[in-house]
Scaffold this motif. Structure first.
Motif, PDB file in Angstrom:
ATOM      1  N   ALA A  56       0.832  -1.209   0.000  1.00 39.61           N
ATOM      2  CA  ALA A  56       0.000   0.000   0.000  1.00 39.61           C
ATOM      3  C   ALA A  56       0.865   1.257   0.000  1.00 39.61           C
ATOM      4  O   ALA A  56       0.570   2.232  -0.702  1.00 39.61           O
ATOM      5  N   GLN A  57       1.926   1.229   0.797  1.00 43.50           N
ATOM      6  CA  GLN A  57       2.821   2.385   0.842  1.00 43.50           C
ATOM      7  C   GLN A  57       3.622   2.514  -0.452  1.00 43.50           C
ATOM      8  O   GLN A  57       3.876   3.633  -0.919  1.00 43.50           O
ATOM      9  N   LEU A  58       4.033   1.393  -1.013  1.00 41.39           N
ATOM     10  CA  LEU A  58       4.816   1.447  -2.253  1.00 41.39           C
ATOM     11  C   LEU A  58       4.078   2.171  -3.361  1.00 41.39           C
ATOM     12  O   LEU A  58       4.695   2.843  -4.196  1.00 41.39           O
ATOM     13  N   THR A  59       2.765   2.054  -3.380  1.00 40.80           N
ATOM     14  CA  THR A  59       1.997   2.735  -4.423  1.00 40.80           C
ATOM     15  C   THR A  59       2.047   4.253  -4.268  1.00 40.80           C
ATOM     16  O   THR A  59       1.729   4.980  -5.212  1.00 40.80           O
ATOM     17  N   ARG A  60       2.450   4.740  -3.084  1.00 39.23           N
ATOM     18  CA  ARG A  60       2.537   6.193  -2.846  1.00 39.23           C
ATOM     19  C   ARG A  60       3.963   6.719  -2.977  1.00 39.23           C
ATOM     20  O   ARG A  60       4.218   7.901  -2.749  1.00 39.23           O
ATOM     21  N   LEU A  61       4.883   5.834  -3.343  1.00 39.30           N
ATOM     22  CA  LEU A  61       6.279   6.239  -3.487  1.00 39.30           C
ATOM     23  C   LEU A  61       6.649   6.356  -4.957  1.00 39.30           C
ATOM     24  O   LEU A  61       6.176   5.594  -5.800  1.00 39.30           O
ATOM     25  N   GLU A  62       7.493   7.319  -5.266  1.00 35.92           N
ATOM     26  CA  GLU A  62       7.942   7.541  -6.637  1.00 35.92           C
ATOM     27  C   GLU A  62       9.461   7.653  -6.687  1.00 35.92           C
ATOM     28  O   GLU A  62      10.070   8.258  -5.796  1.00 35.92           O
ATOM     29  N   MET A  63      10.058   7.106  -7.728  1.00 35.69           N
ATOM     30  CA  MET A  63      11.474   7.329  -7.987  1.00 35.69           C
ATOM     31  C   MET A  63      11.615   8.592  -8.838  1.00 35.69           C
ATOM     32  O   MET A  63      10.874   8.781  -9.807  1.00 35.69           O
ATOM     33  N   LEU A  64      12.556   9.452  -8.470  1.00 34.86           N
ATOM     34  CA  LEU A  64      12.794  10.659  -9.256  1.00 34.86           C
ATOM     35  C   LEU A  64      13.353  10.287 -10.626  1.00 34.86           C
ATOM     36  O   LEU A  64      14.227   9.429 -10.749  1.00 34.86           O
ATOM     37  N   GLN A  65      12.828  10.943 -11.651  1.00 37.93           N
ATOM     38  CA  GLN A  65      13.302  10.739 -13.008  1.00 37.93           C
ATOM     39  C   GLN A  65      14.167  11.918 -13.434  1.00 37.93           C
ATOM     40  O   GLN A  65      14.078  13.016 -12.875  1.00 37.93           O
ATOM     41  N   ASP A  66      15.008  11.689 -14.411  1.00 38.95           N
ATOM     42  CA  ASP A  66      15.873  12.755 -14.916  1.00 38.95           C
ATOM     43  C   ASP A  66      15.028  13.834 -15.577  1.00 38.95           C
ATOM     44  O   ASP A  66      13.914  13.574 -16.058  1.00 38.95           O
ATOM     45  N   ILE A  67      15.534  15.047 -15.589  1.00 39.58           N
ATOM     46  CA  ILE A  67      14.860  16.148 -16.283  1.00 39.58           C
ATOM     47  C   ILE A  67      15.786  16.677 -17.377  1.00 39.58           C
ATOM     48  O   ILE A  67      17.001  16.477 -17.322  1.00 39.58           O
ATOM     49  N   ASN A  68      15.196  17.334 -18.361  1.00 43.01           N
ATOM     50  CA  ASN A  68      16.013  17.793 -19.484  1.00 43.01           C
ATOM     51  C   ASN A  68      16.707  19.118 -19.167  1.00 43.01           C
ATOM     52  O   ASN A  68      16.504  19.717 -18.097  1.00 43.01           O
ATOM     53  N   HIS A  69      17.515  19.564 -20.097  1.00 42.31           N
ATOM     54  CA  HIS A  69      18.347  20.759 -19.876  1.00 42.31           C
ATOM     55  C   HIS A  69      17.495  21.989 -19.586  1.00 42.31           C
ATOM     56  O   HIS A  69      17.804  22.780 -18.682  1.00 42.31           O
ATOM     57  N   THR A  70      16.419  22.166 -20.341  1.00 39.13           N
ATOM     58  CA  THR A  70      15.556  23.338 -20.144  1.00 39.13           C
ATOM     59  C   THR A  70      14.918  23.309 -18.762  1.00 39.13           C
ATOM     60  O   THR A  70      14.871  24.330 -18.063  1.00 39.13           O
ATOM     61  N   GLN A  71      14.428  22.146 -18.368  1.00 41.86           N
ATOM     62  CA  GLN A  71      13.820  22.006 -17.043  1.00 41.86           C
ATOM     63  C   GLN A  71      14.841  22.209 -15.937  1.00 41.86           C
ATOM     64  O   GLN A  71      14.536  22.822 -14.906  1.00 41.86           O
ATOM     65  N   ARG A  72      16.057  21.743 -16.164  1.00 48.12           N
ATOM     66  CA  ARG A  72      17.111  21.906 -15.168  1.00 48.12           C
ATOM     67  C   ARG A  72      17.446  23.385 -14.961  1.00 48.12           C
ATOM     68  O   ARG A  72      17.673  23.835 -13.825  1.00 48.12           O
ATOM     69  N   ARG A  73      17.485  24.135 -16.042  1.00 43.50           N
ATOM     70  CA  ARG A  73      17.759  25.576 -15.935  1.00 43.50           C
ATOM     71  C   ARG A  73      16.648  26.282 -15.174  1.00 43.50           C
ATOM     72  O   ARG A  73      16.911  27.150 -14.333  1.00 43.50           O
ATOM     73  N   LEU A  74      15.401  25.921 -15.474  1.00 39.51           N
ATOM     74  CA  LEU A  74      14.279  26.530 -14.773  1.00 39.51           C
ATOM     75  C   LEU A  74      14.321  26.189 -13.294  1.00 39.51           C
ATOM     76  O   LEU A  74      14.127  27.063 -12.430  1.00 39.51           O
ATOM     77  N   LEU A  75      14.594  24.940 -12.973  1.00 40.35           N
ATOM     78  CA  LEU A  75      14.658  24.525 -11.571  1.00 40.35           C
ATOM     79  C   LEU A  75      15.785  25.253 -10.840  1.00 40.35           C
ATOM     80  O   LEU A  75      15.620  25.668  -9.686  1.00 40.35           O
ATOM     81  N   SER A  76      16.908  25.438 -11.498  1.00 35.16           N
ATOM     82  CA  SER A  76      18.026  26.171 -10.879  1.00 35.16           C
ATOM     83  C   SER A  76      17.625  27.614 -10.594  1.00 35.16           C
ATOM     84  O   SER A  76      17.991  28.181  -9.559  1.00 35.16           O
ATOM     85  N   ARG A  77      16.874  28.210 -11.506  1.00 36.05           N
ATOM     86  CA  ARG A  77      16.427  29.592 -11.294  1.00 36.05           C
ATOM     87  C   ARG A  77      15.455  29.663 -10.114  1.00 36.05           C
ATOM     88  O   ARG A  77      15.545  30.566  -9.257  1.00 36.05           O
ATOM     89  N   ILE A  78      14.524  28.711 -10.049  1.00 37.77           N
ATOM     90  CA  ILE A  78      13.579  28.664  -8.930  1.00 37.77           C
ATOM     91  C   ILE A  78      14.320  28.459  -7.613  1.00 37.77           C
ATOM     92  O   ILE A  78      14.022  29.104  -6.596  1.00 37.77           O
ATOM     93  N   TRP A  79      15.315  27.585  -7.639  1.00 38.73           N
ATOM     94  CA  TRP A  79      16.096  27.293  -6.428  1.00 38.73           C
ATOM     95  C   TRP A  79      16.855  28.532  -5.955  1.00 38.73           C
ATOM     96  O   TRP A  79      16.908  28.811  -4.747  1.00 38.73           O
ATOM     97  N   THR A  80      17.406  29.281  -6.890  1.00 33.49           N
ATOM     98  CA  THR A  80      18.100  30.526  -6.537  1.00 33.49           C
ATOM     99  C   THR A  80      17.125  31.501  -5.885  1.00 33.49           C
ATOM    100  O   THR A  80      17.470  32.138  -4.877  1.00 33.49           O
ATOM    101  N   GLU A  81      15.921  31.593  -6.422  1.00 37.98           N
ATOM    102  CA  GLU A  81      14.916  32.499  -5.845  1.00 37.98           C
ATOM    103  C   GLU A  81      14.540  32.043  -4.427  1.00 37.98           C
ATOM    104  O   GLU A  81      14.373  32.867  -3.520  1.00 37.98           O
ATOM    105  N   ILE A  82      14.441  30.734  -4.236  1.00 38.10           N
ATOM    106  CA  ILE A  82      14.131  30.218  -2.899  1.00 38.10           C
ATOM    107  C   ILE A  82      15.234  30.552  -1.915  1.00 38.10           C
ATOM    108  O   ILE A  82      14.981  31.043  -0.810  1.00 38.10           O
ATOM    109  N   LYS A  83      16.478  30.354  -2.305  1.00 37.07           N
ATOM    110  CA  LYS A  83      17.610  30.570  -1.407  1.00 37.07           C
ATOM    111  C   LYS A  83      17.809  32.054  -1.086  1.00 37.07           C
ATOM    112  O   LYS A  83      18.257  32.399   0.015  1.00 37.07           O
ATOM    113  N   LEU A  84      17.464  32.922  -2.014  1.00 33.21           N
ATOM    114  CA  LEU A  84      17.693  34.358  -1.804  1.00 33.21           C
ATOM    115  C   LEU A  84      16.575  35.036  -1.013  1.00 33.21           C
ATOM    116  O   LEU A  84      16.750  36.162  -0.542  1.00 33.21           O
ATOM    117  N   ARG A  85      15.433  34.378  -0.881  1.00 30.71           N
ATOM    118  CA  ARG A  85      14.311  34.989  -0.167  1.00 30.71           C
ATOM    119  C   ARG A  85      14.489  34.906   1.347  1.00 30.71           C
ATOM    120  O   ARG A  85      15.059  33.953   1.849  1.00 30.71           O
TER     121      ARG A  85
END
Length: 353
Positions: free
Chosen positions: A324-353
């Motif tokens: 039952a618990q396994l059905t609620r767990l997910e393995m992280l999948q790789d993201i592409n270059h564009t998504q990685r850049r966006l995530l890095s920008r979001i992360w910078t905004e989080i860290k600077l706030r």
């Protein structure tokens, strides 16, 4: 070819010149017991050397920078995506790995390697909430939900006593799961919602921490931490051993969480593929695999290991989740270059706030 069956054990002082019979392993720190290594060296009349990395990004960076000659790596799923796409892994010869039969089928056929052409499951962790059981009961706070690290109405009672992982993917995954999305959701609107949730909670947190939360939970300085199940197990054990008047507990939040499956893989620059296959098969033997779990508190996909795992570990549902618990767990999948850049920008905004 080196003889290396479990019945071929020899005394360590009888080992031959091993300069050309070395298994080179690139692994997480403290992810295999020294006794296990020494037993393999005796059985296979070889020597094992290890280099270490602290996260998947470091593993990928060192390989990208030209690190070569490793026979075996132990990456997590989202790093597996990258390594497979880069074409730097060698396909396994499953005829040399008869103990593959010991692996729970639930951990085979992953999205990153559907046919297990390159990877053999080694161990896993869940990313969850650890907490001081007595303190949170005293404050009447929930312990089964991500709300404890994201909602100001709860955080105001534990301000400065909470840490979260210093990891873009892991923290975003927790926020996304709390919002009802997949941990692998890449919709920018949903990412912005997760960012807002994180930023509103951040003033109440003591720190972003990947390691120090283990000790801080164990001594009582922290009351809540977002972290890994094997680390929480270690914190709970440390608190118990030092006679603290509280219990460190940890649970998989009801909204779901991340499961990180580490796998053994062959790097294409390795010099000992036969020895590497023998090591994989050796680690899939029940007792050898159980030693890993008993050392680290990690989850174990090896069914043959279960009779040898400490009762307090194998009965903990946060380490060994049921179906039952396994059905609620997910393995992280790789993201592409564009998504990685966006995530890095979001992360910078989080860290600077």
């Amino acid at each position: 070819m080196t003889s290396c069956t479990s019945g071929d054990q020899v005394a360590s002082n009888d080992l031959p010149d091993q300069d050309d019979n070395i298994l080179r392993l690139f692994n997480w720190n403290n992810y295999i017991s020294q006794q296990t290594i020494e037993r393999f060296e005796q059985i296979c009349q070889c020597r094992v050397t290890q280099d270490y990395y602290s996260d998947n990004e470091e593993l990928l960076a060192k390989l990208a920078a030209g690190a070569t000659g490793y026979d075996l790596l132990v990456p997590t799923g989202n790093a597996m995506d990258t390594l497979i796409h880069q074409g730097v892994l060698s396909a396994l010869d499953k005829a040399q790995i008869p103990n593959l039969k010991n692996i729970d089928p639930n951990y085979l056929g992953t999205l990153f390697d559907p046919d297990n052409r390159y990877s053999i499951p080694y161990a896993y962790t869940t990313t969850l909430v650890g907490f001081n059981r007595e303190k949170l009961a005293e404050l009447n706070l929930p312990t089964d939900s991500w709300s404890i690290i994201f909602e100001p109405e709860y955080l105001k009672k534990i301000r400065g006593r909470v840490t979260v992982l210093d990891s873009q993917r892991e923290l975003m995954a927790a926020a996304l799961k709390y919002l009802g999305y997949s941990a692998n959701d890449t919709d920018e609107v949903h990412w912005q919602q997760a960012k807002k949730l994180i930023i509103q909670a951040k003033p109440y947190w003591a720190a972003f921490s990947n390691t120090s939360y283990i000790r801080e939970l164990a001594v009582g300085n922290l009351w809540v931490a977002h972290g890994y199940s094997n680390d929480m197990y270690q914190a709970a054990l440390d608190a118990q051993k030092t006679g603290r008047h509280f219990t460190v507990d940890f649970v998989i939040p009801r909204e779901g969480a991340v499961l990180s499956l580490d796998s053994m893989v062959l790097h294409h620059t390795g010099h000992q593929p036969d020895l590497a296959h023998r090591f994989i098969n050796f680690m899939l033997e029940g007792k050898n695999s159980a030693e890993l779990t008993n050392l680290t508190g990690s989850g174990n996909p090896n069914l043959a290991a279960q009779p040898y795992i400490l009762p307090e570990i194998i009965t903990n549902p946060a380490i060994f989740p049921d179906m039952a618990q396994l059905t609620r767990l997910e393995m992280l999948q790789d993201i592409n270059h564009t998504q990685r850049r966006l995530l890095s920008r979001i992360w910078t905004e989080i860290k600077l706030r």
